[in-house]
Design a protein around this motif. Structure first.
Motif, PDB file in Angstrom:
ATOM      1  N   LYS A  31       0.831  -1.202   0.000  1.00 44.70           N
ATOM      2  CA  LYS A  31       0.000   0.000   0.000  1.00 44.70           C
ATOM      3  C   LYS A  31       0.870   1.259   0.000  1.00 44.70           C
ATOM      4  O   LYS A  31       1.980   1.258   0.514  1.00 44.70           O
ATOM      5  N   ILE A  32       0.318   2.322  -0.588  1.00 46.20           N
ATOM      6  CA  ILE A  32       1.005   3.607  -0.574  1.00 46.20           C
ATOM      7  C   ILE A  32       1.126   4.093   0.871  1.00 46.20           C
ATOM      8  O   ILE A  32       0.166   4.042   1.637  1.00 46.20           O
ATOM      9  N   SER A  33       2.327   4.540   1.251  1.00 47.58           N
ATOM     10  CA  SER A  33       2.524   5.111   2.586  1.00 47.58           C
ATOM     11  C   SER A  33       3.178   6.479   2.435  1.00 47.58           C
ATOM     12  O   SER A  33       3.870   6.746   1.453  1.00 47.58           O
ATOM     13  N   PHE A  34       2.954   7.336   3.408  1.00 50.67           N
ATOM     14  CA  PHE A  34       3.461   8.706   3.355  1.00 50.67           C
ATOM     15  C   PHE A  34       4.432   8.978   4.487  1.00 50.67           C
ATOM     16  O   PHE A  34       4.320   8.393   5.569  1.00 50.67           O
ATOM     17  N   ASN A  35       5.384   9.877   4.230  1.00 54.77           N
ATOM     18  CA  ASN A  35       6.239  10.418   5.276  1.00 54.77           C
ATOM     19  C   ASN A  35       5.661  11.747   5.736  1.00 54.77           C
ATOM     20  O   ASN A  35       4.945  12.410   4.987  1.00 54.77           O
ATOM     21  N   GLN A  36       5.976  12.143   6.955  1.00 54.36           N
ATOM     22  CA  GLN A  36       5.580  13.463   7.432  1.00 54.36           C
ATOM     23  C   GLN A  36       6.718  14.441   7.168  1.00 54.36           C
ATOM     24  O   GLN A  36       7.882  14.135   7.439  1.00 54.36           O
ATOM     25  N   LEU A  37       6.363  15.608   6.605  1.00 48.91           N
ATOM     26  CA  LEU A  37       7.369  16.602   6.214  1.00 48.91           C
ATOM     27  C   LEU A  37       7.111  17.933   6.903  1.00 48.91           C
ATOM     28  O   LEU A  37       5.977  18.257   7.264  1.00 48.91           O
ATOM     29  N   ASN A  38       8.182  18.714   7.046  1.00 52.19           N
ATOM     30  CA  ASN A  38       8.077  20.092   7.508  1.00 52.19           C
ATOM     31  C   ASN A  38       7.636  20.938   6.313  1.00 52.19           C
ATOM     32  O   ASN A  38       8.344  21.014   5.305  1.00 52.19           O
ATOM     33  N   ARG A  39       6.454  21.546   6.405  1.00 53.79           N
ATOM     34  CA  ARG A  39       5.923  22.321   5.281  1.00 53.79           C
ATOM     35  C   ARG A  39       6.887  23.449   4.860  1.00 53.79           C
ATOM     36  O   ARG A  39       6.992  23.784   3.679  1.00 53.79           O
ATOM     37  N   GLN A  40       7.604  24.009   5.831  1.00 57.50           N
ATOM     38  CA  GLN A  40       8.484  25.147   5.541  1.00 57.50           C
ATOM     39  C   GLN A  40       9.758  24.734   4.792  1.00 57.50           C
ATOM     40  O   GLN A  40      10.204  25.418   3.870  1.00 57.50           O
ATOM     41  N   THR A  41      10.336  23.578   5.168  1.00 55.74           N
ATOM     42  CA  THR A  41      11.624  23.183   4.593  1.00 55.74           C
ATOM     43  C   THR A  41      11.525  21.999   3.632  1.00 55.74           C
ATOM     44  O   THR A  41      12.432  21.778   2.834  1.00 55.74           O
ATOM     45  N   GLY A  42      10.448  21.233   3.748  1.00 53.09           N
ATOM     46  CA  GLY A  42      10.343  20.027   2.927  1.00 53.09           C
ATOM     47  C   GLY A  42      11.121  18.848   3.492  1.00 53.09           C
ATOM     48  O   GLY A  42      11.187  17.787   2.884  1.00 53.09           O
TER      49      GLY A  42
END
Length: 309
Positions: A31-42
């Motif tokens: 299944k597709i999984s996501f990482n959590q990112l800092n919106r400001q820096t990526g």
């Protein structure tokens, strides 16, 4: 690659014993999984284990389990102390009883595992247990320790092996009364039942998992591909439910609708995407198939990393 067993031990029926290995029967890794990112820096978000009072990071070897007796007061329990509990089910699945499959309430089912003989010995004893279950159409109930907890396990034959399904304990299943008490007692007329039965008969079939596609997973893949290609994302209209004013009329219209669909020539349906191929392959490449094939002969296309956060 040979799959890795989650558990190895012995399966025992009275004096008949054989070494066995237990393997997960299902997987979520495709299944597709996501990482959590800092919106400001990526940049990716990193989680640290810290002392709640001092704020200092704590090394894994300094972390022990603790049971909270009252606010702020804990009883520490070490891994060695847990291992010393030494339940027999840590190394042996002892068959306690045999039951009818219909007797097992679906609410008690957790997850399935495959069970097979471990190594070159024990195949004869394993076959005796499997064939006895098959011939008598019974489910064997035993216990096994997985992830430091003892579970009830229900064993039944499947092809040349066994399927073992972990079961919940009674205290883990909520009582339905607190949820169903407010359901009103309604008298259903014979006409309504007749129409509903007709709808069921029109839609009757055999359960074939291969006919179903994970539509959410497919939509995620399409979304990622569109964003990689720089295409604009347009939100789709959400389906809206309709209030049923006249139940009899709704049933009659359903019968007519299903009858029309049954008579109409069926369009060749989309074949579900093969999970065995892996969702990664579905993500790439963005270019057309011909271009992708040509590109593949030159240089492998880059694939997005799908490490979990």
């Amino acid at each position: 690659m040979t799959p890795r067993a989650n558990w190895k031990g012995f399966l025992r029926l009275s004096l008949v014993t054989c070494p066995v290995a237990l393997f997960p029967a299902t997987s979520e890794s495709e299944k597709i999984s996501f990482n959590q990112l800092n919106r400001q820096t990526g940049h990716r978000i990193k989680y640290l284990k810290v002392d709640a009072d001092t704020g200092d990071e704590v090394a894994n070897e300094d972390i022990v389990k603790g049971y909270e007796l009252e606010k702020g007061q804990f009883i520490e329990v070490t891994k060695e102390e847990l291992d010393e509990l030494a339940l027999e089910s840590t190394r042996t699945i002892d068959i306690d009883e045999f039951v009818e499959k219909a007797d097992i309430d679906p609410r008690y089912l957790i997850r399935p595992y495959y069970l097979r003989p471990d190594g070159k010995v024990g195949h004869d004893a394993f076959a005796v247990i499997r064939e006895t279950l098959k011939e008598m159409n019974k489910v064997a109930i035993g216990r096994v320790v997985l992830t430091n907890r003892e579970h009830i396990i229900a064993l039944e034959p499947l092809e040349k092996g066994l399927v073992g399904t972990l079961l919940r304990y009674p205290y883990e299943v909520r009582n339905e009364d607190e949820y169903f008490d407010e359901i009103r007692d309604v008298k259903v007329t014979k006409d309504m039942l007749d129409l509903a039965r007709h709808i069921v008969n029109q839609k009757a079939g055999r359960f074939e998992p291969g006919k179903f596609e994970d539509q959410y997973e497919t939509a995620l893949i399409d979304l990622i591909n569109q964003k990689r290609a720089g295409k604009p994302i347009t939100p789709k209209e959400r389906p809206r439910g309709e209030n049923v004013v006249d139940l009899m009329e709704a049933l009659r219209r359903s019968v007519g609708k299903d009858a029309a669909e049954t008579k109409a020539p069926k369009k060749p349906g989309k074949k579900p995407r093969k999970a065995a191929a892996g969702q990664k392959e579905m993500l790439m490449p963005i270019a057309g198939k011909k271009q992708a094939k040509e590109a593949a002969t030159k240089k492998p296309a880059a694939r997005p990393q799908r490490k979990s956060a």
